[in-house]
Design an enzyme around this catalytic site. Structure first.
Site, short mmCIF file in Angstrom:
data_model
loop_
_atom_site.label_atom_id
_atom_site.label_comp_id
_atom_site.label_asym_id
_atom_site.label_seq_id
_atom_site.Cartn_x
_atom_site.Cartn_y
_atom_site.Cartn_z
N ASP A 36 0.94 -1.22 0.06
CA ASP A 36 0.00 0.10 -0.01
C ASP A 36 0.90 1.24 0.14
OD1 ASP A 36 -3.25 0.21 1.18
OD2 ASP A 36 -1.93 2.10 1.15
N ASP A 43 3.33 1.68 -4.72
CA ASP A 43 2.42 2.57 -5.33
C ASP A 43 2.15 1.54 -6.90
OD1 ASP A 43 1.26 4.25 -7.01
OD2 ASP A 43 3.06 5.93 -7.13
N VAL A 44 0.87 1.39 -6.84
CA VAL A 44 0.40 0.33 -8.21
C VAL A 44 0.53 1.28 -9.57
CG1 VAL A 44 -0.92 -1.12 -6.74
CG2 VAL A 44 -1.99 0.86 -8.10
N ASN A 51 -6.41 -5.18 -5.21
CA ASN A 51 -7.43 -4.45 -4.57
C ASN A 51 -7.28 -2.96 -4.43
OD1 ASN A 51 -9.73 -4.27 -2.43
ND2 ASN A 51 -7.88 -3.66 -1.39
N TYR A 76 -14.18 5.90 -12.97
CA TYR A 76 -14.43 4.57 -12.15
C TYR A 76 -15.11 3.48 -12.85
CZ TYR A 76 -15.07 2.02 -7.60
OH TYR A 76 -15.12 1.14 -6.69
N LYS A 88 -13.80 -0.11 -13.93
CA LYS A 88 -13.98 -1.44 -13.37
C LYS A 88 -14.36 -2.19 -14.52
CE LYS A 88 -12.94 -0.37 -9.04
NZ LYS A 88 -11.67 -1.30 -8.37
N THR A 105 -16.56 1.49 4.25
CA THR A 105 -14.93 1.62 3.99
C THR A 105 -14.78 3.23 3.90
OG1 THR A 105 -14.28 1.57 1.82
CG2 THR A 105 -14.69 -0.75 2.94
N1 LIG Z 1 -16.20 0.71 -0.59
C1 LIG Z 1 -17.05 0.35 -1.48
O1 LIG Z 1 -18.14 0.50 -1.59
C2 LIG Z 1 -16.39 -0.53 -2.70
C3 LIG Z 1 -17.34 -1.00 -3.68
C4 LIG Z 1 -16.86 -1.65 -5.00
C5 LIG Z 1 -15.62 -1.84 -4.92
N2 LIG Z 1 -14.52 -1.31 -4.07
C6 LIG Z 1 -13.05 -1.48 -4.75
O2 LIG Z 1 -12.63 -2.19 -3.23
C7 LIG Z 1 -11.13 -1.78 -3.30
C8 LIG Z 1 -10.71 -1.51 -1.94
O3 LIG Z 1 -11.56 -0.12 -1.67
P1 LIG Z 1 -11.75 0.02 -0.08
O4 LIG Z 1 -13.45 0.42 -0.09
O5 LIG Z 1 -11.37 -0.67 0.77
O6 LIG Z 1 -11.13 1.60 -0.08
P2 LIG Z 1 -10.06 2.36 1.09
O7 LIG Z 1 -9.95 3.68 0.65
O8 LIG Z 1 -10.42 1.84 2.50
O9 LIG Z 1 -8.86 1.16 0.60
C9 LIG Z 1 -8.11 1.68 -0.45
C10 LIG Z 1 -6.50 1.46 -0.31
O10 LIG Z 1 -5.72 1.44 -1.64
C11 LIG Z 1 -4.61 2.24 -1.55
N3 LIG Z 1 -4.11 2.97 -2.62
C12 LIG Z 1 -4.75 3.93 -3.09
N4 LIG Z 1 -3.91 4.26 -4.28
C13 LIG Z 1 -2.89 3.25 -4.44
C14 LIG Z 1 -1.80 3.23 -5.25
N5 LIG Z 1 -1.53 3.85 -6.10
N6 LIG Z 1 -1.04 2.19 -4.67
C15 LIG Z 1 -1.00 1.37 -3.56
N7 LIG Z 1 -2.11 1.41 -2.93
C16 LIG Z 1 -3.10 2.35 -3.17
C17 LIG Z 1 -5.08 3.35 0.00
O11 LIG Z 1 -3.92 3.58 0.55
C18 LIG Z 1 -5.99 2.33 0.62
O12 LIG Z 1 -5.09 1.85 1.66
C19 LIG Z 1 -11.05 -0.44 -4.59
O13 LIG Z 1 -10.39 -1.34 -5.56
C20 LIG Z 1 -12.48 -0.01 -4.72
O14 LIG Z 1 -12.66 0.47 -5.81
C21 LIG Z 1 -14.97 -0.77 -3.05
#
Ligand SMILES: NC(=O)c1ccc[n+]([C@@H]2O[C@H](COP(=O)([O-])OP(=O)(O)OC[C@H]3O[C@@H](n4cnc5c(N)ncnc54)[C@H](O)[C@@H]3O)[C@@H](O)[C@H]2O)c1
Length: 245
Positions: free
Chosen positions: A36, A60-61, A86, A150, A154, A185
């Site tokens: 992360d 950093d992805v 993720n 987004y 996706k 989250t």
């Molecule tokens: N929360 C929702 O409602 C939801 C719904 C559908 C899909 N998602 C997907 O689930 C996944 C996780 O989301 P979440 O809700 O846990 O969000 P979150 O913000 O709690 O966690 C996301 C994490 O990704 C990290 N991140 C961001 N940019 C980055 C980078 N360039 N390199 C490495 N790490 C990076 C952040 O630091 C964070 O720790 C995401 O792909 C999101 O699109 C979330």
């Protein structure tokens, strides 16, 4: 579902769904690498989960070099059997208001990042096989206003997953995606309560999802219990995409 002796990399593992998956994977016996950008949260979580079976690697992805370093460091710690791809961000704007930079950033993390990590995972897994789970979204299946980048990213993850599954199959590398509904989250922190109430009403089960409910699905796809499952998407959405009630 046992994950004994499996090494799993979780991008975006410092927060939300990724952090819940890291905790659950540890409980089930895996070795976990949290990848992360957030040093503070990632370091803290890895320290809490225990140094013998968990590491944090700042990643950093959006950087190929950073992703290569991640896999080098992970491989020195454990075998890389599974990858939960993720990491992701959200961005809210009507398309007419989007800047190029905002569009590029969302695509670079949410789609290009998934590609970079999956490519490196497949190179590392080689003929040994493994399992990759890409995090898509209900917003890969349906459109929604103010989420152009987004939804595009996706939707791309869903079809990228199918192609990777075809390429990985001869080597025993399974590649699947999962599509969460709205999950409580920090990603949703930017939304006002009124918006959250509306989004909640779109889920037939009448609530938002919990990070643990997505973690369980991710770990199922990463485990050997899903050994005949590849190239598919698992909706974890409380009925969001099932239709209108
Ligand atoms: N929360 C929702 O409602 C939801 C719904 C559908 C899909 N998602 C997907 O689930 C996944 C996780 O989301 P979440 O809700 O846990 O969000 P979150 O913000 O709690 O966690 C996301 C994490 O990704 C990290 N991140 C961001 N940019 C980055 C980078 N360039 N390199 C490495 N790490 C990076 C952040 O630091 C964070 O720790 C995401 O792909 C999101 O699109 C979330």
């Amino acid at each position: 579902m046992a994950l004994q002796n499996k090494g799993i990399i979780i991008t975006g593992g410092a927060s939300g769904i990724g952090a819940a998956t890291a905790r659950m994977a540890m409980e089930r016996g895996a070795q976990v690498v949290i990848a992360d950008m957030n040093d503070a949260l990632g370091g803290e979580l890895a320290a809490e989960l225990g140094k013998d079976r968990c590491r944090f690697v700042r990643t950093d992805v959006t950087s190929t070099e950073s992703v290569e370093t991640l896999f080098r460091e992970a491989a020195a710690f454990c075998t890389v059997d599974g990858v939960f791809n993720n990491a992701g961000i959200g961005h809210q704007a009507m398309t007419v208001d989007y800047t190029d930079a905002e569009w590029m950033q969302v695509i670079d993390i949410n789609l290009n990042g998934v590609f970079r990590v999956a490519r490196e995972a497949m190179r590392h897994m080689g003929k040994r096989g493994g399992s990759i789970v890409n995090c898509a979204s209900i917003l890969g299946h349906v459109g929604q206003t103010q989420t152009a980048a987004y939804t595009a990213a996706k939707g791309g993850v869903l079809n990228l997953t199918r192609t990777l599954a075809l390429e990985g199959a001869p080597d025993g590398i399974r590649v699947n995606s999962l599509s969460p509904g709205y999950i409580a989250t920090p990603l949703l922190d930017q939304l006002e309560q009124e918006v959250l109430d509306f989004l909640t009403s779109l889920h037939p089960v009448g609530r938002l999802g919990r990070a643990e409910e997505v973690a369980g699905a991710a770990l199922f796809l990463l485990s050997d219990e899903a050994s005949f499952i590849t190239g598919t998407d698992l909706l974890v959405d409380g009925g969001f995409t099932a239709g209108k009630s």
